[in-house]
Scaffold this motif. Structure first.
Motif, PDB file in Angstrom:
ATOM      1  N   ALA A 302     -19.597 -31.360  42.296  1.00 24.52           N
ATOM      2  CA  ALA A 302     -18.187 -31.757  42.319  1.00 24.52           C
ATOM      3  C   ALA A 302     -17.330 -30.669  42.958  1.00 24.52           C
ATOM      4  CB  ALA A 302     -17.707 -32.045  40.899  1.00 24.52           C
ATOM      5  N   ALA A 303     -17.640 -29.391  42.689  1.00 24.82           N
ATOM      6  CA  ALA A 303     -16.871 -28.279  43.246  1.00 24.82           C
ATOM      7  C   ALA A 303     -16.978 -28.236  44.765  1.00 24.82           C
ATOM      8  CB  ALA A 303     -17.358 -26.967  42.647  1.00 24.82           C
ATOM      9  N   VAL A 304     -18.169 -28.516  45.282  1.00 22.15           N
ATOM     10  CA  VAL A 304     -18.381 -28.492  46.728  1.00 22.15           C
ATOM     11  C   VAL A 304     -17.640 -29.639  47.421  1.00 22.15           C
ATOM     12  CG1 VAL A 304     -20.176 -28.985  48.439  1.00 22.15           C
ATOM     13  CG2 VAL A 304     -20.534 -27.197  46.745  1.00 22.15           C
ATOM     14  N   LEU A 305     -17.575 -30.774  46.754  1.00 22.53           N
ATOM     15  CA  LEU A 305     -16.923 -31.942  47.363  1.00 22.53           C
ATOM     16  C   LEU A 305     -15.428 -31.986  47.084  1.00 22.53           C
ATOM     17  CD1 LEU A 305     -19.722 -34.569  46.682  1.00 22.53           C
ATOM     18  CD2 LEU A 305     -19.158 -33.441  48.842  1.00 22.53           C
ATOM     19  N   GLN A 306     -14.969 -31.169  46.128  1.00 23.16           N
ATOM     20  CA  GLN A 306     -13.534 -31.020  45.846  1.00 23.16           C
ATOM     21  C   GLN A 306     -13.234 -29.523  45.672  1.00 23.16           C
ATOM     22  OE1 GLN A 306     -10.988 -33.084  45.791  1.00 23.16           O
ATOM     23  NE2 GLN A 306     -12.064 -35.014  46.081  1.00 23.16           N
ATOM     24  N   PRO A 307     -13.455 -28.735  46.735  1.00 18.63           N
ATOM     25  CA  PRO A 307     -13.288 -27.289  46.610  1.00 18.63           C
ATOM     26  C   PRO A 307     -11.819 -26.897  46.465  1.00 18.63           C
ATOM     27  CG  PRO A 307     -13.648 -27.872  48.894  1.00 18.63           C
ATOM     28  CD  PRO A 307     -13.837 -29.137  48.101  1.00 18.63           C
ATOM     29  N   ALA A 308     -11.611 -25.700  45.895  1.00 15.87           N
ATOM     30  CA  ALA A 308     -10.246 -25.177  45.806  1.00 15.87           C
ATOM     31  C   ALA A 308      -9.733 -24.893  47.216  1.00 15.87           C
ATOM     32  CB  ALA A 308     -10.235 -23.909  44.968  1.00 15.87           C
ATOM     33  N   LYS A 309      -8.493 -25.230  47.454  1.00 13.84           N
ATOM     34  CA  LYS A 309      -7.877 -24.937  48.748  1.00 13.84           C
ATOM     35  C   LYS A 309      -7.328 -23.519  48.696  1.00 13.84           C
ATOM     36  CE  LYS A 309      -6.917 -29.762  49.821  1.00 13.84           C
ATOM     37  NZ  LYS A 309      -5.914 -30.789  50.153  1.00 13.84           N
ATOM     38  N   THR A 310      -8.006 -22.618  49.387  1.00 13.31           N
ATOM     39  CA  THR A 310      -7.698 -21.197  49.289  1.00 13.31           C
ATOM     40  C   THR A 310      -7.924 -20.532  50.637  1.00 13.31           C
ATOM     41  OG1 THR A 310      -8.385 -19.146  48.226  1.00 13.31           O
ATOM     42  CG2 THR A 310     -10.064 -20.819  48.478  1.00 13.31           C
ATOM     43  N   ASP A 311      -7.367 -19.343  50.802  1.00 13.33           N
ATOM     44  CA  ASP A 311      -7.578 -18.557  52.022  1.00 13.33           C
ATOM     45  C   ASP A 311      -8.664 -17.508  51.840  1.00 13.33           C
ATOM     46  OD1 ASP A 311      -5.533 -19.911  53.344  1.00 13.33           O
ATOM     47  OD2 ASP A 311      -3.992 -18.542  52.588  1.00 13.33           O
ATOM     48  N   LYS A 327      -9.050 -12.039  50.680  1.00 12.72           N
ATOM     49  CA  LYS A 327      -8.766 -12.786  51.911  1.00 12.72           C
ATOM     50  C   LYS A 327      -9.185 -12.016  53.156  1.00 12.72           C
ATOM     51  CE  LYS A 327      -4.716 -15.010  49.811  1.00 12.72           C
ATOM     52  NZ  LYS A 327      -3.236 -15.204  49.877  1.00 12.72           N
ATOM     53  N   THR A 328      -9.152 -10.668  53.051  1.00 13.97           N
ATOM     54  CA  THR A 328      -9.487  -9.842  54.208  1.00 13.97           C
ATOM     55  C   THR A 328     -10.683  -8.956  53.906  1.00 13.97           C
ATOM     56  OG1 THR A 328      -8.097  -7.975  53.531  1.00 13.97           O
ATOM     57  CG2 THR A 328      -7.033  -9.749  54.794  1.00 13.97           C
ATOM     58  N   ASN A 329     -11.316  -8.479  54.968  1.00  9.56           N
ATOM     59  CA  ASN A 329     -12.476  -7.610  54.807  1.00  9.56           C
ATOM     60  C   ASN A 329     -12.080  -6.298  54.129  1.00  9.56           C
ATOM     61  OD1 ASN A 329     -15.354  -7.098  55.364  1.00  9.56           O
ATOM     62  ND2 ASN A 329     -14.548  -5.452  56.660  1.00  9.56           N
ATOM     63  N   ARG A 330     -10.852  -5.770  54.436  1.00 14.16           N
ATOM     64  CA  ARG A 330     -10.416  -4.528  53.808  1.00 14.16           C
ATOM     65  C   ARG A 330     -10.310  -4.695  52.299  1.00 14.16           C
ATOM     66  NH1 ARG A 330      -5.590  -0.891  56.181  1.00 14.16           N
ATOM     67  NH2 ARG A 330      -7.231  -0.669  57.734  1.00 14.16           N
ATOM     68  N   GLU A 331      -9.695  -5.771  51.861  1.00 12.96           N
ATOM     69  CA  GLU A 331      -9.616  -6.046  50.415  1.00 12.96           C
ATOM     70  C   GLU A 331     -11.012  -6.136  49.820  1.00 12.96           C
ATOM     71  OE1 GLU A 331      -7.113  -9.386  49.217  1.00 12.96           O
ATOM     72  OE2 GLU A 331      -6.080  -9.213  51.139  1.00 12.96           O
ATOM     73  N   HIS A 332     -11.880  -6.793  50.534  1.00  9.54           N
ATOM     74  CA  HIS A 332     -13.245  -6.996  50.040  1.00  9.54           C
ATOM     75  C   HIS A 332     -13.975  -5.656  49.898  1.00  9.54           C
ATOM     76  CE1 HIS A 332     -17.090  -8.826  49.294  1.00  9.54           C
ATOM     77  NE2 HIS A 332     -17.618  -8.347  50.414  1.00  9.54           N
ATOM     78  N   VAL A 333     -13.833  -4.770  50.868  1.00 10.58           N
ATOM     79  CA  VAL A 333     -14.492  -3.460  50.806  1.00 10.58           C
ATOM     80  C   VAL A 333     -13.997  -2.692  49.585  1.00 10.58           C
ATOM     81  CG1 VAL A 333     -14.673  -1.215  51.945  1.00 10.58           C
ATOM     82  CG2 VAL A 333     -14.959  -3.312  53.272  1.00 10.58           C
TER      83      VAL A 333
END
Length: 354
Positions: A302-311, A327-333
């Motif tokens: 259900a999550a895959v077919l109704q995923p959250a709309k996010t950036d 949202k960005t690679n810098r945040e992720h690092v």
């Protein structure tokens, strides 16, 4: 004085009448005897004996016939006469109505009540639980260890085709029948949810939805995160970014079995394994792997077919069992560095406790 034999003969019509009366009388007497006998038999069939109240579990193996059931009921002291049980059951046309399974018989009970329990009652059911995220091989190993199931182990089904949940199974259920039930349930779930999918998803088929759902299932055990994790992967697929998810690497190496070091301890992935190209390694391939990597549950599908709309395009473990998203690679690092500090702290505590 002599009698003329001609005058003492009964007319033929009167003879026939007397014969008819005699025949009718015999039939009536026989009928009365039969009805009386049936009344006695029926009374014994319907009468509940006296005694202490208790419950007995009675097993009806698959393929059992009336004679064997009646004989075992008598041997177990649940009925007084197997003959009467068989006779009345046959006369009422109920011989083929028994169900296989394990039944609880409340005593004292009439033969009639016992018949109803075995033919119409609910069998004792045993739960078989297939947790979300197991591979088909792992589910089949679980199934093979269940003593209440019967029959040879069927061929391991294709990955992702069985719905993980708890199934209530009667004693004697064939393992092949349970596999079919799980596959039918998975087909029903994907068919229903596919019709409600969001527009614009980068998923061309139900099978692709199952593949992505299996990845989501392996990436998080936190139900509230599933649609967000699904949203991250959907965003990546839309822009052609590789999924880069560790569980797909593991599936390409061991078909989803845990990895161990030489000491027999669970381990994480080696750099060489991340760099190794397999059809499932989403660090090395574009898009989705060729098959699911486990059997996803209904919530993951259900999550895959109704995923959250996010950036969001990234996520990493937060140390509490969930994830932190970026949202960005810098945040992720930055998030990854925080997670590594948590891991190092845990390792120091483990060493100190040894």
């Amino acid at each position: 004085m002599t009698h003329n034999p001609e005058t003492t003969k009964l007319p033929k019509k009167q003879k026939r009448m007397l014969g008819f009366i005699a025949f009718t009388s015999i039939v009536t007497i026989l009928g009365a005897v039969i009805l009386g006998a049936y009344a006695v038999v029926n009374y014994r069939y319907e009468a509940a004996p006296k005694g202490e109240v208790n419950e007995t579990v009675f097993v009806v193996p698959r393929g059992s016939g009336l004679s064997s059931i009646a004989s075992r009921l008598e041997e177990d002291g649940l009925i007084k006469s197997a003959f009467i049980f068989k006779l009345v059951t046959k006369l009422r046309g109920n011989e083929g109505s028994f169900k296989a399974g394990e039944f609880v018989i409340s005593q004292p009970a009439s033969m009639s009540k016992i018949y109803e329990t075995l033919a119409e009652g609910k069998a004792v059911l045993y739960p078989f639980t297939a947790p979300e995220g197991l591979t088909s091989a792992q589910i089949m190993r679980l199934m093979g260890s269940v003593q209440t199931l019967t029959g040879d182990m069927p061929e391991t089904p294709a990955e992702g085709t069985m719905l993980p949940e708890t199934y209530m199974t009667p004693r004697g259920m064939a393992r092949a029948a349970l596999v079919k039930q799980m596959q039918d349930a998975q087909r029903q779930v994907i068919d229903e949810l596919w019709e409600t999918r969001q527009e614009g998803l980068p998923l061309k088929s139900k099978n692709e939805a199952l593949i992505l759902a299996s990845i989501v299932e392996k990436e998080t055990g936190v139900g509230a995160e599933r649609d967000v994790v699904a949203g991250v992967f959907i965003n990546r697929l839309k822009i052609g970014m590789r999924l880069q998810t560790d569980p797909t690497i593991i599936y390409g190496i061991s078909k989803g079995e845990p990895l161990y070091n030489k000491k027999g301890q669970r381990r994480t992935l080696y750099r060489s394994e991340i760099d190794r190209k397999t059809p499932w390694n989403t660090y090395q391939i574009d898009g989705l792997p060729p098959t699911p990597i486990c059997n996803p549950g209904e919530e993951a599908i259900a999550a895959v077919l109704q995923p959250a709309k996010t950036d969001y395009l990234f996520f990493v473990a937060d140390g509490t069992g969930g994830h932190v998203f970026a949202k960005t690679n810098r945040e992720h690092v930055n998030n990854v560095n925080k997670w590594r500090k948590i891991e190092r702290s845990r390792q120091r505590k483990q060493r100190a406790g040894q």
